[in-house]
Scaffold this motif. Structure first.
Motif, PDB file in Angstrom:
ATOM      1  N   TRP A 274       1.093  -1.279  -0.496  1.00 54.06           N
ATOM      2  CA  TRP A 274      -0.420   0.588  -0.351  1.00 54.06           C
ATOM      3  C   TRP A 274       0.743   1.299   0.053  1.00 54.06           C
ATOM      4  N   SER A 275       1.647   1.401   1.009  1.00 56.34           N
ATOM      5  CA  SER A 275       2.799   2.561   1.114  1.00 56.34           C
ATOM      6  C   SER A 275       3.630   2.960   0.162  1.00 56.34           C
ATOM      7  N   LEU A 276       4.366   1.395  -0.815  1.00 62.36           N
ATOM      8  CA  LEU A 276       5.096   1.179  -2.343  1.00 62.36           C
ATOM      9  C   LEU A 276       3.923   1.908  -3.291  1.00 62.36           C
ATOM     10  N   ASP A 277       3.058   2.292  -3.571  1.00 65.32           N
ATOM     11  CA  ASP A 277       2.089   2.126  -4.411  1.00 65.32           C
ATOM     12  C   ASP A 277       1.824   3.974  -3.853  1.00 65.32           C
ATOM     13  N   TYR A 278       1.423   4.060  -2.618  1.00 67.67           N
ATOM     14  CA  TYR A 278       1.178   5.869  -2.270  1.00 67.67           C
ATOM     15  C   TYR A 278       2.445   6.500  -2.978  1.00 67.67           C
ATOM     16  N   VAL A 279       3.376   5.640  -2.088  1.00 64.24           N
ATOM     17  CA  VAL A 279       4.940   7.389  -2.275  1.00 64.24           C
ATOM     18  C   VAL A 279       4.942   6.548  -3.897  1.00 64.24           C
ATOM     19  N   THR A 280       5.006   5.872  -4.750  1.00 64.19           N
ATOM     20  CA  THR A 280       4.838   6.191  -6.244  1.00 64.19           C
ATOM     21  C   THR A 280       3.932   6.731  -6.767  1.00 64.19           C
ATOM     22  N   GLN A 281       2.438   6.855  -6.810  1.00 63.88           N
ATOM     23  CA  GLN A 281       1.666   8.009  -7.289  1.00 63.88           C
ATOM     24  C   GLN A 281       2.291   9.438  -6.595  1.00 63.88           C
ATOM     25  N   GLN A 282       2.949   9.844  -5.573  1.00 61.33           N
ATOM     26  CA  GLN A 282       3.576  11.017  -4.799  1.00 61.33           C
ATOM     27  C   GLN A 282       4.736  11.286  -6.457  1.00 61.33           C
ATOM     28  N   ARG A 283       5.441  10.308  -6.761  1.00 59.29           N
ATOM     29  CA  ARG A 283       6.031  10.814  -7.616  1.00 59.29           C
ATOM     30  C   ARG A 283       5.956  10.844  -9.179  1.00 59.29           C
ATOM     31  N   TYR A 284       4.909  10.535  -9.644  1.00 59.69           N
ATOM     32  CA  TYR A 284       4.081  10.597 -10.656  1.00 59.69           C
ATOM     33  C   TYR A 284       3.883  12.308 -11.019  1.00 59.69           C
ATOM     34  N   GLN A 285       2.770  12.622  -9.405  1.00 58.82           N
ATOM     35  CA  GLN A 285       2.528  14.054  -9.047  1.00 58.82           C
ATOM     36  C   GLN A 285       3.340  14.680  -8.866  1.00 58.82           C
ATOM     37  N   HIS A 286       4.344  14.224  -8.592  1.00 53.64           N
ATOM     38  CA  HIS A 286       5.855  15.173  -8.641  1.00 53.64           C
ATOM     39  C   HIS A 286       7.016  14.989  -9.246  1.00 53.64           C
ATOM     40  N   PRO A 287       7.186  15.391 -10.278  1.00 53.56           N
ATOM     41  CA  PRO A 287       8.625  14.967 -10.911  1.00 53.56           C
ATOM     42  C   PRO A 287       9.896  15.582 -10.479  1.00 53.56           C
ATOM     43  N   TRP A 288       9.495  16.443 -10.138  1.00 57.57           N
ATOM     44  CA  TRP A 288      10.088  16.976  -9.544  1.00 57.57           C
ATOM     45  C   TRP A 288      11.313  16.565  -8.067  1.00 57.57           C
ATOM     46  N   LEU A 289      10.884  15.674  -7.165  1.00 59.27           N
ATOM     47  CA  LEU A 289      11.296  14.439  -6.355  1.00 59.27           C
ATOM     48  C   LEU A 289      12.933  13.810  -6.992  1.00 59.27           C
ATOM     49  N   LEU A 290      12.030  13.454  -7.948  1.00 58.44           N
ATOM     50  CA  LEU A 290      13.902  12.379  -8.352  1.00 58.44           C
ATOM     51  C   LEU A 290      14.403  13.693  -8.604  1.00 58.44           C
TER      52      LEU A 290
ATOM     53  N   LEU B 145      20.841  10.278 -16.490  1.00 58.01           N
ATOM     54  CA  LEU B 145      20.280   9.067 -17.888  1.00 58.01           C
ATOM     55  C   LEU B 145      18.325   9.218 -18.079  1.00 58.01           C
ATOM     56  N   VAL B 146      17.939   9.652 -17.129  1.00 54.89           N
ATOM     57  CA  VAL B 146      16.520   9.891 -17.174  1.00 54.89           C
ATOM     58  C   VAL B 146      16.421  11.270 -18.481  1.00 54.89           C
ATOM     59  N   TYR B 147      17.413  12.296 -18.351  1.00 54.30           N
ATOM     60  CA  TYR B 147      17.765  13.534 -19.106  1.00 54.30           C
ATOM     61  C   TYR B 147      18.235  12.887 -20.872  1.00 54.30           C
ATOM     62  N   LEU B 148      19.207  11.633 -20.693  1.00 50.28           N
ATOM     63  CA  LEU B 148      18.856  10.927 -22.004  1.00 50.28           C
ATOM     64  C   LEU B 148      18.408  10.573 -22.713  1.00 50.28           C
ATOM     65  N   PHE B 149      17.625   9.333 -21.941  1.00 49.97           N
ATOM     66  CA  PHE B 149      16.981   9.150 -22.825  1.00 49.97           C
ATOM     67  C   PHE B 149      15.759   9.718 -22.881  1.00 49.97           C
ATOM     68  N   GLY B 150      15.207  10.745 -22.337  1.00 49.92           N
ATOM     69  CA  GLY B 150      13.960  11.965 -22.159  1.00 49.92           C
ATOM     70  C   GLY B 150      12.759  10.779 -22.308  1.00 49.92           C
ATOM     71  N   THR B 151      12.579  10.603 -20.353  1.00 52.40           N
ATOM     72  CA  THR B 151      11.467   9.630 -19.986  1.00 52.40           C
ATOM     73  C   THR B 151      11.778   9.647 -18.972  1.00 52.40           C
ATOM     74  N   GLN B 152      10.843   9.007 -17.939  1.00 50.85           N
ATOM     75  CA  GLN B 152      11.050   8.674 -16.894  1.00 50.85           C
ATOM     76  C   GLN B 152      10.735   7.072 -16.011  1.00 50.85           C
ATOM     77  N   ASP B 153      10.033   6.750 -17.352  1.00 50.54           N
ATOM     78  CA  ASP B 153       8.879   5.214 -17.184  1.00 50.54           C
ATOM     79  C   ASP B 153      10.188   4.161 -17.112  1.00 50.54           C
ATOM     80  N   TYR B 154      12.118   4.551 -16.381  1.00 50.80           N
ATOM     81  CA  TYR B 154      12.025   3.235 -15.887  1.00 50.80           C
ATOM     82  C   TYR B 154      12.672   3.912 -14.472  1.00 50.80           C
ATOM     83  N   LEU B 155      11.898   4.842 -14.179  1.00 53.69           N
ATOM     84  CA  LEU B 155      12.163   4.807 -12.743  1.00 53.69           C
ATOM     85  C   LEU B 155      11.070   3.600 -12.131  1.00 53.69           C
ATOM     86  N   GLY B 156      11.179   3.282 -10.512  1.00 53.90           N
ATOM     87  CA  GLY B 156      10.540   2.859  -9.838  1.00 53.90           C
ATOM     88  C   GLY B 156      10.197   1.993 -10.447  1.00 53.90           C
TER      89      GLY B 156
END
Length: 448
Positions: free
Chosen positions: A40-56, A282-293
């Motif tokens: 449950w917590s993992l799903d919650y923090v993942t959703q927070q990361r989706y909503q706030h990309p600056w957390l990276l 790497l996120v900027y190199l590949f231009g996506t956050q799909d490979y995080l989490g």
């Protein structure tokens, strides 16, 4: 006389089952509850990361926080899964109870800030530390201690993936490559089933996967079903080879990252800082956050993810290699989580690529990669075959088996667990020569 002995034997077995069920009920409920909270917590923090990309951009800071936690409060808990395996092989100081809050907090922080990691390591370590806590309260002999720790691993693994049968077999199979003892099988199964039921009772659900493409759709051009089946089996063998080699690359690249990071970065807390910075680059190199989490799903409908890898166009040709790179940098520089879910991602996306290249069903190949890369990286082909049945249904069990065992052989004696014992050789030289080679390799791994 024989009938009397048989009665006594059955009575002993019944007493054994009742005894272990009573012992394992509280353990399984506690582990299952912890896993439910974790998911449950993992799903919650993942959703927070989706909503706030600056957390990276806080990932390097999070890496320092995790390093400080383990440096000043972790003691031997930093060894993670390897500590559990060592305790089962040679019971000693036990697994510290602090392992549970440390790995839970470290994993959630890693995922909140965008590290590419999994969840199996966290669940297994929580199961092992809870089991070790039980051993401090109740007196058991050495063999019983091994059984309870094994049951703790099974409970954590079975509960986090919703695969209790695979969890029970994994807990036995992962201990020693090429050898499996069955004395803990029933307790491990009891613990995994009860822990999985507990997760469900808390209302936490696992991702549903399915192989829906009728195999007949790609075999209509052949004159007989037999020819089509042989062709698909041949493709499965070739894919299994690729899955095994990928597992080998993953395990050895992970060790290389750890080794070179320790060699080149002399200040320990700068290792996770460097890892965090590299992930951001790497996120900027590949231009996506799909490979995080985790990568089970993505931040948007068209993301590269495990779920989308089961569909045509759901992954790029090199998605598997990109995820491998993100993961070895994250975990190799000290962030927490696990390797298994990233291995699922790597395998599923590689399967997607191979399906396109060979004209095979995409969902079947993705499923085979999902379990077979994991089988090669952990040297657990039987557990992974059973996982395939539990996750995808039993219609393709032959292909699960062939893919997992082929990957197991082609991954060599590499693996993601350095404390995994090795007994015998998979293939190759004489037993004596092979065992010496394997022991030398394992000694080098432990000394690095």
């Amino acid at each position: 006389m024989k009938a009397t002995l048989a009665k006594f034997e059955q009575a002993t077995i019944f007493r054994f089952l009742v005894q272990w069920t009573i012992i394992l009920i509280p353990l399984s409920i506690l582990v299952g509850s912890l896993v439910a909270f974790f998911l449950w917590s993992l799903d919650y923090v993942t959703q927070q990361r989706y909503q706030h990309p600056w957390l990276l951009f806080l990932l390097p800071v999070g890496g320092v926080a995790i390093w400080l936690l383990y440096r000043y409060a972790g003691k031997n808990a930093a060894a993670g899964n390897n500590l559990l395996l060592e305790e089962i092989h040679e019971p000693g100081g036990g697994v510290p109870a602090r392992m549970t809050p440390l790995v839970l907090g470290g994993t959630l922080l890693t995922h909140l800030l965008g590290g590419s990691a999994g969840r199996e390591g966290t669940a297994v370590q929580m199961g092992g530390s809870v089991a070790s806590l039980l051993l401090r309260w109740i007196k058991f002999d050495v063999q019983e201690k091994r059984i309870i720790l094994t049951a703790g691993i099974a409970a954590g693994f079975g509960a986090v993936f919703g695969t209790p049968v695979a969890g029970a077999v994994f807990a036995l199979e992962v201990l020693v490559v090429g050898h499996m003892k069955y004395d803990a099988l029933v307790p491990a199964l009891i613990a995994a089933v009860l822990a999985n039921f507990t997760v469900a009772a808390w209302g936490v659900h696992h991702t549903a996967y399915a192989i829906t493409t009728p195999v007949g759709e790609i075999t209509a051009m052949f004159s007989s079903n037999a020819a089509a089946e042989w062709l698909l089996l041949g493709k499965t063998i070739l894919a299994g080879m690729a899955f095994g080699l990928t597992a080998w690359v993953f395990a050895n690249t992970m060790e290389a990252v750890k080794s070179y990071a320790a060699k080149w970065i002399r200040v320990p807390w700068l290792i996770p800082v460097t890892g965090g910075v590299v992930v951001i680059q790497l996120v900027y190199l590949f231009g996506t956050q799909d490979y995080l989490g985790l990568g089970v799903t993505g931040p948007h409908a068209g993301s590269v993810s495990i779920v989308n890898a089961f569909h045509s166009g759901g992954a790029g040709t090199w998605s598997w290699a990109i995820k491998l790179l993100f993961t070895v940098v994250t975990l190799g520089t000290g962030f927490k989580g696990g390797e298994v879910t990233p291995l699922f991602f790597i395998g599923a996306t590689l399967g997607n690529t191979l399906a396109v290249a060979t004209g095979s069903p995409v969902d079947l190949m993705a499923a085979l990669g999902f379990i077979a890369v994991f089988a090669g990286a952990t040297n657990t082909p039987i557990a992974c075959t059973l996982m395939g049945v539990e996750l995808f249904g039993g219609d393709h069990i032959l292909h699960y088996t062939v893919a997992c065992f082929t990957a197991y052989y082609f991954s060599g004696h590499s693996g993601i667990y350095s404390s995994q014992g090795i007994r015998g050789n998979k293939v190759g030289p004489s037993e004596t020569e092979a065992l010496q080679t394997i022991r030398d390799w394992q000694l080098r791994r432990r000394n690095e």
